[in-house]
Scaffold this motif. Sequence first.
Motif, mmCIF file in Angstrom:
data_model
loop_
_atom_site.group_PDB
_atom_site.id
_atom_site.type_symbol
_atom_site.label_atom_id
_atom_site.label_comp_id
_atom_site.label_asym_id
_atom_site.label_seq_id
_atom_site.Cartn_x
_atom_site.Cartn_y
_atom_site.Cartn_z
ATOM 1 N N GLU A 11 6.265 3.638 -4.434
ATOM 2 C CA GLU A 11 7.719 3.558 -4.579
ATOM 3 C C GLU A 11 8.262 4.983 -4.728
ATOM 4 N N TYR A 21 7.055 7.101 4.659
ATOM 5 C CA TYR A 21 5.668 7.118 4.169
ATOM 6 C C TYR A 21 4.709 6.513 5.202
ATOM 7 N N TYR A 22 5.136 5.412 5.853
ATOM 8 C CA TYR A 22 4.279 4.783 6.862
ATOM 9 C C TYR A 22 3.924 5.762 7.977
ATOM 10 N N GLU A 56 -9.176 0.225 -1.097
ATOM 11 C CA GLU A 56 -8.592 -0.832 -0.293
ATOM 12 C C GLU A 56 -7.419 -0.325 0.531
ATOM 13 N N ARG A 57 -6.587 0.460 -0.138
ATOM 14 C CA ARG A 57 -5.429 1.013 0.571
ATOM 15 C C ARG A 57 -5.868 1.969 1.669
ATOM 16 N N ARG A 71 3.045 11.081 0.018
ATOM 17 C CA ARG A 71 4.124 10.748 -0.898
ATOM 18 C C ARG A 71 5.112 11.909 -1.046
ATOM 19 N N MET A 72 4.566 13.106 -1.184
ATOM 20 C CA MET A 72 5.410 14.286 -1.364
ATOM 21 C C MET A 72 6.326 14.482 -0.163
ATOM 22 N N ARG A 90 9.739 4.195 2.277
ATOM 23 C CA ARG A 90 8.548 3.529 2.827
ATOM 24 C C ARG A 90 8.417 3.808 4.335
ATOM 25 N N TRP A 93 -4.907 1.646 5.611
ATOM 26 C CA TRP A 93 -4.244 2.662 6.442
ATOM 27 C C TRP A 93 -5.178 3.148 7.537
ATOM 28 N N ARG A 124 11.483 10.033 -6.936
ATOM 29 C CA ARG A 124 12.484 11.085 -7.106
ATOM 30 C C ARG A 124 13.886 10.534 -6.869
ATOM 31 N N GLU A 178 9.004 11.883 -0.008
ATOM 32 C CA GLU A 178 10.084 12.151 -0.968
ATOM 33 C C GLU A 178 11.039 13.210 -0.399
ATOM 34 N N CYS A 182 0.819 -1.229 0.000
ATOM 35 C CA CYS A 182 0.000 0.000 0.000
ATOM 36 C C CYS A 182 0.845 1.268 0.000
ATOM 37 N N THR A 200 0.170 4.435 -8.114
ATOM 38 C CA THR A 200 0.621 3.165 -8.650
ATOM 39 C C THR A 200 0.862 2.170 -7.535
ATOM 40 N N LEU A 201 0.744 0.944 -7.889
ATOM 41 C CA LEU A 201 0.947 -0.102 -6.892
ATOM 42 C C LEU A 201 2.198 -0.894 -7.256
ATOM 43 N N HIS A 202 3.139 -0.835 -6.375
ATOM 44 C CA HIS A 202 4.364 -1.604 -6.592
ATOM 45 C C HIS A 202 4.457 -2.631 -5.491
ATOM 46 N N GLN A 247 -1.741 7.391 -3.446
ATOM 47 C CA GLN A 247 -0.770 7.315 -4.504
ATOM 48 C C GLN A 247 -1.387 6.602 -5.684
#
Lengths: 176, 214
Positions: free
Chosen positions: A62, B60-61, B141-142, B66-67, B57, B146, A65, B70, A59, B4-6, B2
């Motif tokens: 990636e 992010y958790y 779902e995501r 996301r910003m 990650r 969370w 940047r 980063e 969830c 995309t799902l990776h 976000q």
Amino acid sequence: MKQDTTGHLSPEELVSSLVDGKDPGGPAGLHLQACPECRLERQRILEDLRALGRKARDCAPEPARKIVLPSREPAWSRLQPFGWALGAGFAAAAAAAVILFLAPVHQDTVPGGQGRVVTAAGGMSDAALMADVSRLTENALPDAYAEISPEASTDAFDDDEVLDFVVPISDDDGLT
Amino acid sequence: MQDTLHGDSQATGSGQEEGGESPAMDPRLIAEVRQAAAGDRAAFESLIGRYQGEIFRMVYYRTLSRMDAEDITQDVFIKAFRGVETIRDPVMFKPWLYRIALNAVNDFYRKKRLRSIFTLFSGDREEGQAPEEDRASERLERKEFWGWLGKFLTRLSAAEKEVFRLKYLDDLGIREIAEVLGKNESTVKTHLYRAVDKFRCEKELCGFLKEEKP
């Protein structure tokens, strides 16, 4: 740690063994080895925790940047053994150079002053400056205070009179 | 949150024995850390390639942005780059990096609290949140995950929460967690024990995770 009433390991024991990452010792450890139910329950908790980690990774995005590193610092900043002393030395040398070579450029003579040097910043002649310094040394009080100070009226009291007034002489002080 | 799902799961997580020590370090990694500490930029860039995903990650958790993740990740690696020469034991590199990241996250929240005081009075909106929420709505779902996780974490104390996240989300070993938090291992285990005990009782979250299992 104690087993629950059914003879199986308590949930606390299972969690504890899970956190420790090894089977508990003693009777609890023997029970865990022999009891498929307890092993299953322990495995269930473990699987839930692993699923949590997997789901979190799934969830999360990636990173998109690229990490941009700063350029290497200049070589002089990496002279660790000298550190601050070196920097301070350079600063002192630079300051000395400024004082020695640049200050005379800003000096000038006062017209008709017969070579008296005037500082660029102050603009006051040496003589005037020294006169001020002398005046302040003698009496730092402004004129308004000087008029009411005892020093302005020394004709009224000499030093002994003032002292006697402030600290009267006693005949019976035992010293005479 | 976000778009995309990776699902790269090369990561770590499941391979490590629960509660056990961190796995032995790859000799190549040790060499890279030593080279980076000696000032080798290429070696440090290789370390970035190795850890960027993990650190991102991890951040992010804790931010769910996301910003922000980063930005913070960038800061973490710059700080690490400037301080890598202080690393004496290559094994300590990973906990050290996580420690920098954790401090960066804490700083982020401190600044955010400070900003919120001003935005409270000025009526400004926090930038960058809305678009991510919009994207998150595309992936219910995501968002649900969370949400469940956040709800569970609010039931933990600050120490339990951090230890739990470092262990089961970031997949660090007990010793690594102890290094990151500057605590001893038994303290870490105590907090972890309490957190896992609460997790065990979290039927809704566990139920949600079971639905996800293949």
